[in-house]
Design a protein around this motif. Sequence first.
Motif: not given
Length: 522
Positions: A295-302, A378-384, A396-403, A426-430
Amino acid sequence: MGWLTKILGGSSHRKHYQEKPGAYKSWDEMHNSEDELADQEREEIDYAIALSLAEEDLEGKKVIGADEDDHSEEEGQPTNVESEDNEQVGQKEDEHVEAPKEEAKHVQSQLEDDEQLAKALQESMSVESPPRYGSGSIFRPFPSFPSGYRICAGCNAEIGRGRFLTCMDSVWHPECFRCHACNHPISDYEFSVWGNRPYHKSCYKEQHHPRCDVCNSYIPTNTEGYIEYRAHPFWLQKYCPSHERDGTPRCCSCERMEPRDTRYLLLDDGRKLCLECLDSAIMDTNECQPLYLEIREFYEGLNMKVEQQIPLLLVERQALNEAREGEKGGNHHMPETRGLCLSEEQCVTTIIRRPRIGSGYRMIEMVTEPFRLVRQCEVTAILILYGLPRLLTGSILAHEMMHAWLRLQGYPNLSPAVEEGICQVLAHMWLDSEMYSSSGSDVASSSSSSSSPSSSSLTSTSSKKGLRSDFEKKLGEFFKHQIESDSSAAYGDGFRLGNQAVLKYDLRSTLDHIRMTGSFPL
């Protein structure tokens, strides 16, 4: 997600029609015309018989009168006393004059009696009790039937002499009126119709009466006589309304109700996971790391690279709820939160080793450890939430990554509809990119632009390039459907507004507008 209530009825718009007893009809008008013809023939015959009897009676009476005349002539011969003879002859003649008149009156009276007798006989022959053709018989025999007058709707042949029936605005040979399901003749008084095709009532119920997907029984009718059931808006399951109250389990991922006696995996926080969703479920933090990198690579592709290394932790429901309570701000999807982007320093319990399945399909031997979150940005962690299928976990991870990206990029405080809406986009796009990557193509098809706004500008980097199972493809479509049909103001309406803006102006222009105005471009 909302559930739909469906009501079916036996009305014509639902194409379910039942003939009541006596639905089989005959050609009464044909029978009446034949009865009238027969009555006329019988009337003429009876009248001829009556005239014949009257003539015979009249002839008999005339013979008798002739004998009397002969005797009178014999008595009128010459005698010795002429005057007495003359008187006697005059008296006889007077008697002979009166006798024919009395005889004529007698004959006329006899004729009238004969005519009345003939009419009574005729009426007794015409007025009969209705014929009976056996108990329960639906066929009416006819003495004759004009050839070619009616054509059977079943075999298209002429209906001649013999039994026939009328139903569904057509005429049939009894052996040609057959059930569309079993192809056996329908001889019952009651039958059902579906799509202008006749069925036995039992065959119709077997083929068209809905069965419950949970208990496999026919869905019962309600107090008003209608078939009422519940249906999932995506999976289109039909089930009895009672299963919403009797504790029937539902998968925490796909939300389906499985048939009875189907096994579920019972997670330690009370959730139930169906075995099909279990196949791709992610159970611990280490197992989720490859997906995190994708998903990090997905964001880089964007062209939206996340520079900071943000910890990703899989946690149980209780730990996720506790972390949500410790967060000062933020929006959380109700009724259940499945992911969080934290900005506060906390101590979170994370799952470090995948649990295994024990007896009774329960998860056992789960290993957890506390993880101290330190604020370095500004971000300490992402919890799933753990135990969800890969596609749901990734969305869910793509959604929280956008936050996280919005906070790290210095976007101002946004309204819930704008921030949650663009994160859902972004979650829908992923998800959309994953669905197209399963076909083996590295670049998502631009034909999906109506559902995924920037699919033509992103490159799929999924590590699972092989063909997915049919269920996993369906599951991905379900998660997309959940995002598209969400009814909440922030997540649902926000997504639809954001998706419309991205389709119209592209993702980058939409993000620039949000930075400047805090709203979606119109």
